[in-house]
Design a protein around this motif. Structure first.
Motif, PDB file in Angstrom:
ATOM      1  N   PHE A 181       0.910  -1.667  -0.035  1.00  0.00           N
ATOM      2  CA  PHE A 181      -0.255  -0.186  -0.245  1.00  0.00           C
ATOM      3  C   PHE A 181       0.521   1.254   0.091  1.00  0.00           C
ATOM      4  CE2 PHE A 181       0.530  -0.214   4.844  1.00  0.00           C
ATOM      5  CZ  PHE A 181       0.324   0.667   4.924  1.00  0.00           C
ATOM      6  N   PRO A 182       2.478   1.196   0.481  1.00  0.00           N
ATOM      7  CA  PRO A 182       3.075   2.308   0.319  1.00  0.00           C
ATOM      8  C   PRO A 182       3.136   2.745  -1.311  1.00  0.00           C
ATOM      9  CG  PRO A 182       3.829   1.089   2.298  1.00  0.00           C
ATOM     10  CD  PRO A 182       2.938   0.324   1.758  1.00  0.00           C
ATOM     11  N   LEU A 183       3.055   1.655  -1.870  1.00  0.00           N
ATOM     12  CA  LEU A 183       3.129   1.907  -3.195  1.00  0.00           C
ATOM     13  C   LEU A 183       1.930   2.326  -3.871  1.00  0.00           C
ATOM     14  CD1 LEU A 183       4.553  -1.435  -5.038  1.00  0.00           C
ATOM     15  CD2 LEU A 183       6.522   1.274  -3.776  1.00  0.00           C
ATOM     16  N   VAL A 184       1.308   2.610  -3.885  1.00  0.00           N
ATOM     17  CA  VAL A 184       0.009   3.161  -3.954  1.00  0.00           C
ATOM     18  C   VAL A 184       0.530   4.769  -3.061  1.00  0.00           C
ATOM     19  CG1 VAL A 184      -2.497   2.663  -3.614  1.00  0.00           C
ATOM     20  CG2 VAL A 184      -1.323   1.077  -3.615  1.00  0.00           C
ATOM     21  N   ALA A 185       0.351   5.431  -1.883  1.00  0.00           N
ATOM     22  CA  ALA A 185       0.162   5.784  -1.656  1.00  0.00           C
ATOM     23  C   ALA A 185       1.244   6.640  -2.400  1.00  0.00           C
ATOM     24  CB  ALA A 185       0.448   6.201  -0.333  1.00  0.00           C
ATOM     25  N   LEU A 186       2.329   6.140  -2.898  1.00  0.00           N
ATOM     26  CA  LEU A 186       3.360   7.438  -2.997  1.00  0.00           C
ATOM     27  C   LEU A 186       3.078   7.360  -4.298  1.00  0.00           C
ATOM     28  CD1 LEU A 186       6.867   5.198  -1.452  1.00  0.00           C
ATOM     29  CD2 LEU A 186       5.913   7.806  -1.290  1.00  0.00           C
ATOM     30  N   ALA A 187       2.264   6.406  -5.205  1.00  0.00           N
ATOM     31  CA  ALA A 187       1.795   7.586  -6.568  1.00  0.00           C
ATOM     32  C   ALA A 187       1.242   8.040  -6.275  1.00  0.00           C
ATOM     33  CB  ALA A 187       1.544   5.967  -7.192  1.00  0.00           C
ATOM     34  N   LEU A 188       0.463   8.125  -5.754  1.00  0.00           N
ATOM     35  CA  LEU A 188      -1.239   9.348  -5.524  1.00  0.00           C
ATOM     36  C   LEU A 188      -0.172  10.673  -5.210  1.00  0.00           C
ATOM     37  CD1 LEU A 188      -3.701   6.773  -3.757  1.00  0.00           C
ATOM     38  CD2 LEU A 188      -3.910   8.242  -6.217  1.00  0.00           C
ATOM     39  N   SER A 189       0.636  10.382  -3.960  1.00  0.00           N
ATOM     40  CA  SER A 189       1.691  11.280  -2.897  1.00  0.00           C
ATOM     41  C   SER A 189       2.231  12.354  -4.886  1.00  0.00           C
ATOM     42  CB  SER A 189       2.331  11.092  -2.116  1.00  0.00           C
ATOM     43  OG  SER A 189       2.584  12.533  -1.943  1.00  0.00           O
ATOM     44  N   THR A 190       2.947  11.959  -5.598  1.00  0.00           N
ATOM     45  CA  THR A 190       3.671  11.900  -6.020  1.00  0.00           C
ATOM     46  C   THR A 190       2.491  12.798  -7.267  1.00  0.00           C
ATOM     47  OG1 THR A 190       5.311  10.452  -5.906  1.00  0.00           O
ATOM     48  CG2 THR A 190       4.872  11.844  -8.254  1.00  0.00           C
ATOM     49  N   LEU A 191       1.784  12.207  -7.847  1.00  0.00           N
ATOM     50  CA  LEU A 191       0.448  13.004  -8.798  1.00  0.00           C
ATOM     51  C   LEU A 191      -0.183  14.211  -8.070  1.00  0.00           C
ATOM     52  CD1 LEU A 191      -0.770   9.424 -10.466  1.00  0.00           C
ATOM     53  CD2 LEU A 191       0.801  11.139 -11.674  1.00  0.00           C
ATOM     54  N   VAL A 192      -0.853  14.029  -7.004  1.00  0.00           N
ATOM     55  CA  VAL A 192      -1.674  14.670  -6.342  1.00  0.00           C
ATOM     56  C   VAL A 192      -0.566  16.281  -5.532  1.00  0.00           C
ATOM     57  CG1 VAL A 192      -3.767  15.227  -5.223  1.00  0.00           C
ATOM     58  CG2 VAL A 192      -3.684  13.068  -6.609  1.00  0.00           C
ATOM     59  N   GLU A 193       0.030  15.767  -5.157  1.00  0.00           N
ATOM     60  CA  GLU A 193       0.726  16.206  -4.148  1.00  0.00           C
ATOM     61  C   GLU A 193       1.516  16.969  -4.532  1.00  0.00           C
ATOM     62  OE1 GLU A 193      -0.040  15.706   0.407  1.00  0.00           O
ATOM     63  OE2 GLU A 193       0.846  13.522  -0.904  1.00  0.00           O
ATOM     64  N   GLY A 194       2.612  16.585  -5.526  1.00  0.00           N
ATOM     65  CA  GLY A 194       3.936  16.718  -6.543  1.00  0.00           C
ATOM     66  C   GLY A 194       5.207  16.904  -5.249  1.00  0.00           C
ATOM     67  N   TYR A 195       4.952  15.201  -4.611  1.00  0.00           N
ATOM     68  CA  TYR A 195       5.690  15.195  -3.488  1.00  0.00           C
ATOM     69  C   TYR A 195       7.329  15.138  -4.712  1.00  0.00           C
ATOM     70  CZ  TYR A 195       9.101  11.931  -1.559  1.00  0.00           C
ATOM     71  OH  TYR A 195      10.115  11.543  -1.208  1.00  0.00           O
ATOM     72  N   THR A 196       8.808  15.534  -4.825  1.00  0.00           N
ATOM     73  CA  THR A 196       9.162  15.558  -5.387  1.00  0.00           C
ATOM     74  C   THR A 196      11.008  14.801  -4.600  1.00  0.00           C
ATOM     75  OG1 THR A 196       9.597  17.678  -5.614  1.00  0.00           O
ATOM     76  CG2 THR A 196      11.426  17.305  -6.422  1.00  0.00           C
ATOM     77  N   TRP A 197      10.702  13.588  -5.929  1.00  0.00           N
ATOM     78  CA  TRP A 197      11.881  12.010  -6.112  1.00  0.00           C
ATOM     79  C   TRP A 197      13.130  12.892  -5.826  1.00  0.00           C
ATOM     80  CZ3 TRP A 197      10.317   7.805  -3.997  1.00  0.00           C
ATOM     81  CH2 TRP A 197       9.159   7.255  -4.288  1.00  0.00           C
ATOM     82  N   SER A 198      14.369  12.470  -4.827  1.00  0.00           N
ATOM     83  CA  SER A 198      15.922  12.781  -4.733  1.00  0.00           C
ATOM     84  C   SER A 198      16.297  11.539  -4.784  1.00  0.00           C
ATOM     85  CB  SER A 198      16.338  13.785  -3.475  1.00  0.00           C
ATOM     86  OG  SER A 198      15.689  12.767  -2.296  1.00  0.00           O
ATOM     87  N   LEU A 199      17.694  11.270  -4.977  1.00  0.00           N
ATOM     88  CA  LEU A 199      18.178   9.816  -4.980  1.00  0.00           C
ATOM     89  C   LEU A 199      18.315   9.010  -3.446  1.00  0.00           C
ATOM     90  CD1 LEU A 199      20.375   8.153  -6.538  1.00  0.00           C
ATOM     91  CD2 LEU A 199      22.336   9.026  -5.943  1.00  0.00           C
ATOM     92  N   GLY A 200      17.944  10.060  -2.579  1.00  0.00           N
ATOM     93  CA  GLY A 200      17.610   9.995  -1.315  1.00  0.00           C
ATOM     94  C   GLY A 200      16.845   9.155  -0.573  1.00  0.00           C
ATOM     95  N   ALA A 201      15.227   9.855  -1.034  1.00  0.00           N
ATOM     96  CA  ALA A 201      13.903   9.077  -1.508  1.00  0.00           C
ATOM     97  C   ALA A 201      14.277   7.892  -1.910  1.00  0.00           C
ATOM     98  CB  ALA A 201      13.686  10.365  -1.047  1.00  0.00           C
ATOM     99  N   GLY A 202      14.502   7.885  -2.533  1.00  0.00           N
ATOM    100  CA  GLY A 202      14.662   6.774  -3.479  1.00  0.00           C
ATOM    101  C   GLY A 202      15.095   5.457  -2.976  1.00  0.00           C
ATOM    102  N   LEU A 203      16.050   5.397  -2.821  1.00  0.00           N
ATOM    103  CA  LEU A 203      17.081   4.878  -2.283  1.00  0.00           C
ATOM    104  C   LEU A 203      16.384   3.938  -1.007  1.00  0.00           C
ATOM    105  CD1 LEU A 203      19.672   2.340  -1.654  1.00  0.00           C
ATOM    106  CD2 LEU A 203      20.907   4.664  -0.800  1.00  0.00           C
TER     107      LEU A 203
END
Length: 297
Positions: A251-273
């Motif tokens: 479920f975190p994958l679903v939540a992260l996808a929605l957060s990226t699309l709706v909240e504009g969450y910006t991914w960094s290399l550290g966050a992805g790792l």
């Protein structure tokens, strides 16, 4: 049946993190929580009565149901709601996914289940990932900073959720208490305890009539509470808190996808790792060890 329970839980909880973010604003978080579980408890009781489920339990059983309500339907969500004010919904979901680590260690203590090396590996990976994701807040630790407060509140809420899930597992396995009725009483006790907190805190009981607030309230009450807790806690009773925790790896994958699309969450290399380490930790904990092949004679 178990696959259907998994899918429903993932969809309900995977979307609930963003809905919780939309839910906060005009009404105080603790007041919204009271509204949520009053509705959820009322609906669960109505379903129990419609299905003619037995609702009488011993006083000692009510004590265990109240304990479940305290951890799972009150303190857990109160801390998560407060923490969600400072973090994106996707990050909150990632923090909460560590509940599987706490569940496994809790099962070892409560039910004397053996602690395997892969569990320790998974715990190390998960905590390492959380450290990487939140390294800026950890490096500049300051309770006055919003990111730090959000992290600590959500971690505390996750520990509370684990205590509630383990209480549910105990209620089912050691007390033979049915899930649906236990949830009805647990939600009622949780709402009552949060209401008392609101009175002590001087919270104002206002209401937001906007479509977004009402829609999110209904989503969180009917889907994320009544439906998802029934499906998830049924899994806990069927296969244990550890294996049921597979939900937290998805479920975190679903939540992260929605957060990226709706909240504009910006991914960094550290966050992805960091997110990858947390998810790998969950998989390591929840995967079944392969049985050794029989020796050939």
């Amino acid at each position: 049946m178990n696959a259907a329970l998994y899918l429903v839980t993932i969809l309900c909880w995977g979307t609930s993190w963003l809905v919780t973010k939309l839910h906060l604003g005009v009404v105080a978080p603790e007041v919204s929580l009271v509204y949520r579980f009053v509705i959820a408890a009322a609906l669960t009781f109505a379903i129990c009565l419609a299905l003619k489920k037995p609702m009488r339990f011993a006083a000692a059983h009510h004590g265990f149901m109240a304990l479940q309500g305290l951890f799972l339907f009150s303190t857990n969500f109160l801390l998560i709601y407060l923490g969600t004010q400072y973090l994106t919904s996707g990050l909150v979901a990632i923090i909460f996914s560590l509940v599987v680590v706490f569940n496994i260690f809790g099962q070892t203590i409560l039910f004397r289940t053996p602690l395997e090396p892969r569990v320790l590996l998974g715990a190390v990976l998960g905590l390492s990932g959380l450290t990487v994701v939140f390294w800026p807040e950890i490096a500049a630790f300051d309770l006055a900073k919003e990111g730090t407060r959000g992290l600590l509140l959500c971690l505390a809420g996750t520990v509370s959720a684990s205590c509630g899930m383990l209480t549910s597992a105990w209620n089912q396995s050691r007390r033979a208490l049915p899930v649906f009725q236990t949830n009805a009483y647990g939600m009622s006790y949780g709402a009552a305890l949060t209401f008392l907190y609101c009175l002590a805190n001087g919270s104002r009981f206002n209401f937001d009539p906007s479509p977004i607030y009402i829609g999110s309230l209904l989503h969180l009450s009917l889907l994320a509470s009544v439906t998802a807790f029934w499906t998830y806690l049924t899994l806990v009773g069927r296969i244990g808190a550890g294996r049921a925790g597979y939900v937290t790896a998805v479920f975190p994958l679903v939540a992260l996808a929605l957060s990226t699309l709706v909240e504009g969450y910006t991914w960094s290399l550290g966050a992805g790792l960091g997110v990858a380490l947390i998810l790998l930790g969950n998989v390591a904990i929840l995967s079944r060890p392969k049985l050794a092949a029989p020796a050939k004679v």
